[in-house]
Design an enzyme around this catalytic site. Sequence first.
Site, mmCIF file in Angstrom:
data_model
loop_
_atom_site.group_PDB
_atom_site.id
_atom_site.type_symbol
_atom_site.label_atom_id
_atom_site.label_comp_id
_atom_site.label_asym_id
_atom_site.label_seq_id
_atom_site.Cartn_x
_atom_site.Cartn_y
_atom_site.Cartn_z
ATOM 1 N N GLU A 111 0.810 -1.219 0.000
ATOM 2 C CA GLU A 111 0.000 0.000 0.000
ATOM 3 C C GLU A 111 0.844 1.271 0.000
ATOM 4 O O GLU A 111 0.395 2.332 0.424
ATOM 5 C CB GLU A 111 -0.974 0.027 1.185
ATOM 6 N N THR A 160 0.302 2.525 -8.146
ATOM 7 C CA THR A 160 -0.193 3.854 -8.520
ATOM 8 C C THR A 160 0.812 4.583 -9.403
ATOM 9 O O THR A 160 0.438 5.237 -10.388
ATOM 10 C CB THR A 160 -0.484 4.681 -7.261
ATOM 11 N N ARG A 210 -7.196 0.919 -4.792
ATOM 12 C CA ARG A 210 -6.212 0.013 -4.211
ATOM 13 C C ARG A 210 -6.356 -1.358 -4.864
ATOM 14 O O ARG A 210 -7.421 -1.984 -4.835
ATOM 15 C CB ARG A 210 -6.423 -0.086 -2.699
ATOM 16 N N ASP A 238 6.551 -4.407 -11.492
ATOM 17 C CA ASP A 238 5.820 -4.098 -10.264
ATOM 18 C C ASP A 238 5.687 -5.387 -9.458
ATOM 19 O O ASP A 238 5.241 -6.414 -9.998
ATOM 20 C CB ASP A 238 4.445 -3.518 -10.603
ATOM 21 N N GLN A 254 3.841 -7.109 0.217
ATOM 22 C CA GLN A 254 3.616 -7.835 1.452
ATOM 23 C C GLN A 254 4.816 -8.717 1.784
ATOM 24 O O GLN A 254 5.622 -9.039 0.918
ATOM 25 C CB GLN A 254 2.341 -8.690 1.333
#
Length: 324
Positions: free
Chosen positions: A121, A126, A261, A283, A287
């Site tokens: 996150e 993005t 998201r 990308d 996590q």
Amino acid sequence: PVEVSTRNCSCPHECERTPRQFLPKSSGQIDPGAFELRSTVEAGGGARLAAAGAVASGASAVLQAAPRRHCRVAAMGLCASKMSDEDRAANERSRQIDAMNARDHDTEQKKIKLLLLGAGESGKTTVLKQMQIIYGKGFAEEELRLQWAPRINENVVAAMKALCDAVEDLELMDQVVNQTEFDSFQSNEAMNGVGLLSPELSLSEIGPVIKVLWNDPGIQAAWEQRSEFQIIESHVKYFEKIDAMSDPEYTPSEEDVLLCRSRTIGIVKTVLEIDKNEFNIFDVGGQRNERRKWIHCFDEVTAVIFVAALSEYDQVIPRPFPSV
């Protein structure tokens, strides 16, 4: 007369049988230092031998080499190796493969490889979406409706679910005014445990309830304490336009896509052409269980872009807490 004896050559060049030449008998003497043997190995595998000497009259001797580094006898003729058609074809194939590998190597060297790293996150995807909008073709209308609209709807529901849970955890229930809507949202069986919409439920049905809850004082109190629980702050834009998003014909805008998201699983490769240069952008998931895959992306990487979210400087780790 000259005596010629056909003896096998014993030179290290594996020549064919070459005759050894003797000088005619005479009464003279040979000057062993007056002649020289030279050997030159050529690309064909043969050897050329040349001897020069001065022989006195009446000599009876055998013409031999003084230095024995290259050949053990004075040989006449050339050595030649023959290549079969199969060998020539194999060599040609080998040359073609080498040339193709060289071209591929040059092409790969011209590519620019970018690696996006960062925690979950943090905004890696993005950044990639922004590059697709600026330098790529953007997003087609069909892609916006079929792919991004369901994800955005899930983001809205997940954000409101997090706020409702925070109201209970932070003991803010006494500030909730719309208790009926709050209880119906929390007990809705059409949503699973992580706040995602089921196929039986659409945002057009639950959108009015989300609008009422967003304006509730208890939810607003939880929003003011959002640093104490996990929530994506940019989703406030969705709550402000919930009426438009509840329309069944709603088509997300590029700004809506940027705010969405979308968790990255595995390694996603995107190819963009910027100023006539090919960029390969990778990308990866942020996590903990995805970070072990990062090592496979570092080979011949041009640059690493590490992304960090400034809004998360005081935010807690999402529950359940991962083991350190």
